[in-house]
Motif scaffolding. Sequence first.
Motif, PDB file in Angstrom:
ATOM      1  N   CYS A 149     151.019   7.009 -22.268  1.00 46.06           N
ATOM      2  CA  CYS A 149     152.289   7.662 -22.529  1.00 46.06           C
ATOM      3  C   CYS A 149     152.612   8.514 -21.312  1.00 46.06           C
ATOM      4  O   CYS A 149     151.775   8.708 -20.431  1.00 46.06           O
ATOM      5  N   SER A 150     153.835   9.043 -21.242  1.00 44.96           N
ATOM      6  CA  SER A 150     154.265   9.823 -20.092  1.00 44.96           C
ATOM      7  C   SER A 150     154.713  11.205 -20.537  1.00 44.96           C
ATOM      8  O   SER A 150     155.699  11.331 -21.270  1.00 44.96           O
ATOM      9  N   LEU A 151     153.983  12.216 -20.099  1.00 41.97           N
ATOM     10  CA  LEU A 151     154.394  13.581 -20.400  1.00 41.97           C
ATOM     11  C   LEU A 151     155.724  13.890 -19.714  1.00 41.97           C
ATOM     12  O   LEU A 151     156.603  14.535 -20.291  1.00 41.97           O
ATOM     13  N   ALA A 152     155.893  13.379 -18.482  1.00 44.56           N
ATOM     14  CA  ALA A 152     157.123  13.637 -17.745  1.00 44.56           C
ATOM     15  C   ALA A 152     158.333  13.014 -18.429  1.00 44.56           C
ATOM     16  O   ALA A 152     159.430  13.583 -18.407  1.00 44.56           O
ATOM     17  N   ALA A 153     158.147  11.848 -19.034  1.00 46.64           N
ATOM     18  CA  ALA A 153     159.253  11.180 -19.722  1.00 46.64           C
ATOM     19  C   ALA A 153     159.409  11.639 -21.165  1.00 46.64           C
ATOM     20  O   ALA A 153     160.327  11.209 -21.857  1.00 46.64           O
ATOM     21  N   GLY A 154     158.499  12.491 -21.621  1.00 48.65           N
ATOM     22  CA  GLY A 154     158.591  13.004 -22.996  1.00 48.65           C
ATOM     23  C   GLY A 154     158.183  12.012 -24.048  1.00 48.65           C
ATOM     24  O   GLY A 154     158.584  12.150 -25.218  1.00 48.65           O
ATOM     25  N   THR A 155     157.364  11.010 -23.687  1.00 46.87           N
ATOM     26  CA  THR A 155     156.985   9.976 -24.664  1.00 46.87           C
ATOM     27  C   THR A 155     155.641  10.263 -25.335  1.00 46.87           C
ATOM     28  O   THR A 155     155.190   9.459 -26.144  1.00 46.87           O
ATOM     29  N   CYS A 156     154.979  11.375 -24.979  1.00 49.73           N
ATOM     30  CA  CYS A 156     153.706  11.713 -25.614  1.00 49.73           C
ATOM     31  C   CYS A 156     153.957  12.548 -26.870  1.00 49.73           C
ATOM     32  O   CYS A 156     154.739  13.507 -26.844  1.00 49.73           O
ATOM     33  N   LYS A 157     153.290  12.208 -27.946  1.00 46.80           N
ATOM     34  CA  LYS A 157     153.425  12.927 -29.223  1.00 46.80           C
ATOM     35  C   LYS A 157     152.096  13.601 -29.542  1.00 46.80           C
ATOM     36  O   LYS A 157     151.051  12.950 -29.546  1.00 46.80           O
ATOM     37  N   PHE A 158     152.143  14.911 -29.833  1.00 48.61           N
ATOM     38  CA  PHE A 158     150.910  15.667 -30.014  1.00 48.61           C
ATOM     39  C   PHE A 158     150.733  16.237 -31.420  1.00 48.61           C
ATOM     40  O   PHE A 158     149.803  16.985 -31.666  1.00 48.61           O
TER      41      PHE A 158
END
Length: 580
Positions: free
Chosen positions: A209-218
């Motif tokens: 996933c990409s933290l920069a693209a905002g696709t990571c879910k936590f």
Amino acid sequence: MISGTTRDATKLLVIGRFFLFLLAAEMAFPNPTVRHFRWNVESIFWSPDCIENSVMAINGKFPGPTIRAKAGDTVVVRLTNKLNTEGVVIHWHGIGQRGTPWMDGTASISQCPINPGETFIYTFVVDKPGTYFYHGHYGMQRSAGLYGSLIVEAAAAEPFQYDVEFNILMSDWWHRSVHEQEIGLSSVPFRWINEPDSLLINGRGQYNCSLAAGTCKFEGAEQCAPYILTVHPNKTYRLRLASTTALASLNVAVENHKMVVVEADGNYVEPFEVDDLYIYSGESYSVLIKTDQDPTKNYWISAGVIGRKPNTTQALTLLNYVSVHAGHLPGSPPPAVPRWDDYVRMKSFAQKLRSISRNSAALSPPPARPHRRIALLNTQNLFLGQIKWAINNISLSLPPTPYLGSIRYKLRAAFDPSPPPESFPDGYDITVPAANRNCTVGNGVYMLGFNTTVDVVLQNANALAANTSEVHPWHLHGHNFWVVGYGDGRFVEGLSEKGFNVKDPPVRNTAVVFPYGWTAVRFVADNPGAWAFHCHLEPHLHMGMGVVLAEGVDRLRQIPAGALRCGLMGDMSANRTVGG
């Protein structure tokens, strides 16, 4: 953007504080404390990069607990091995272990592995302030997650001031188990571990996933959620950076914030300002940043792979200004990682490091000349079909009896008594694969005269594949050394040393050797013990890239028997200390 006036004022302030420190600081340890820790080492399920895996943990946590102490304190760690099928040791990376070489935590060198169910008590003095860490030093347990931070605060004034500090421990991570990796490294045909699946900041990273693209879910995944640094505007922050990576060399940046480098491997350096910082496995730094950017925004903190063709996503977290929600991502892309093979840029950073030794009687410059020079050629070779790393054509294979005990008690059958070669053939061409691809396996020791000055020239060469030479960060146990020189090509005796810096070389415990080049270090053999000196990349050490140095072992009057109950010393009593 930081104005030139602001940058100059910050730099002058830091340099001024160094001057005041050198006038006022005293190397004294007021009110030393004994700090006790009780640790259980065990394997647990964890999700370092949002993918659940097994990790080696301490007291149920990954990374292990941070040790904080003051210079002069005694650290006592009661360590119980709760692993089911393997031994364990802990190396206190950067701690000199003066007077306690059996506490260095190196299996087969300073102690026996702590067997499952057993307890060993590490007791040692942290006599030097700085940014350090600890890690497993048996097999490839560092790759399995056995590591944590060790911070030694100054007992007196430091040569710089700051408002708050953050501790950042960087590592890399694989989804394949460390045991599968070890098997692959010893297999015929060879099975390489491949590049890391992810990079971790304080044990947290993201995969697929990409933290920069905002696709990571936590949500429900706190173990891999970014470790965010929340800051107040117009403050000075100290970032303590340490790399316990198993393979990756890294470039670290804080978006739009300059870094002033003030410490390297627990040694103060002349401050200098950079946009980004190169850090290799085993190294540590302290940098100062000023939070003088727009406080309505957040900024990226990034770490990316250099020195190897990158195949691992850049590690990211946030510098979060307190007035902004931590979930508000920067609108700009993360800092770009410099080209992975821009070795000119890497060398330029390394050569900016200068010791403050010329200004302080307490930190003297290196001796002008060595008593002995040892040249160590790093090559990749074959042994019975296995791919090995070798030093002067010998791949290190550690014996079952720790060197510290076998040398002290003259157990001559415990290791190869023949001295290893101190140089390599004059005609060796470092630019092509070796004409003789084969090496031997051995476990001899470099015996050093006590209190003598020793130069070691680390010479890099071509690996088995054509046009291939790698970065190798070398770490010396039990000592700091002066990095007196770097050079391209082959070191030439009588010529290359004319360019040595013996005026203000940096003091380190880890030094990088660049592809097709050499690095020269100088140290005084004044710490009785048997010490590892090796490439800090886990697979390289596992494949034999290291040597053992010994000095003044006969001066050790007592060695705790509990450290030496294996190999030829297995009949020693567990409850007595052997002396004499």
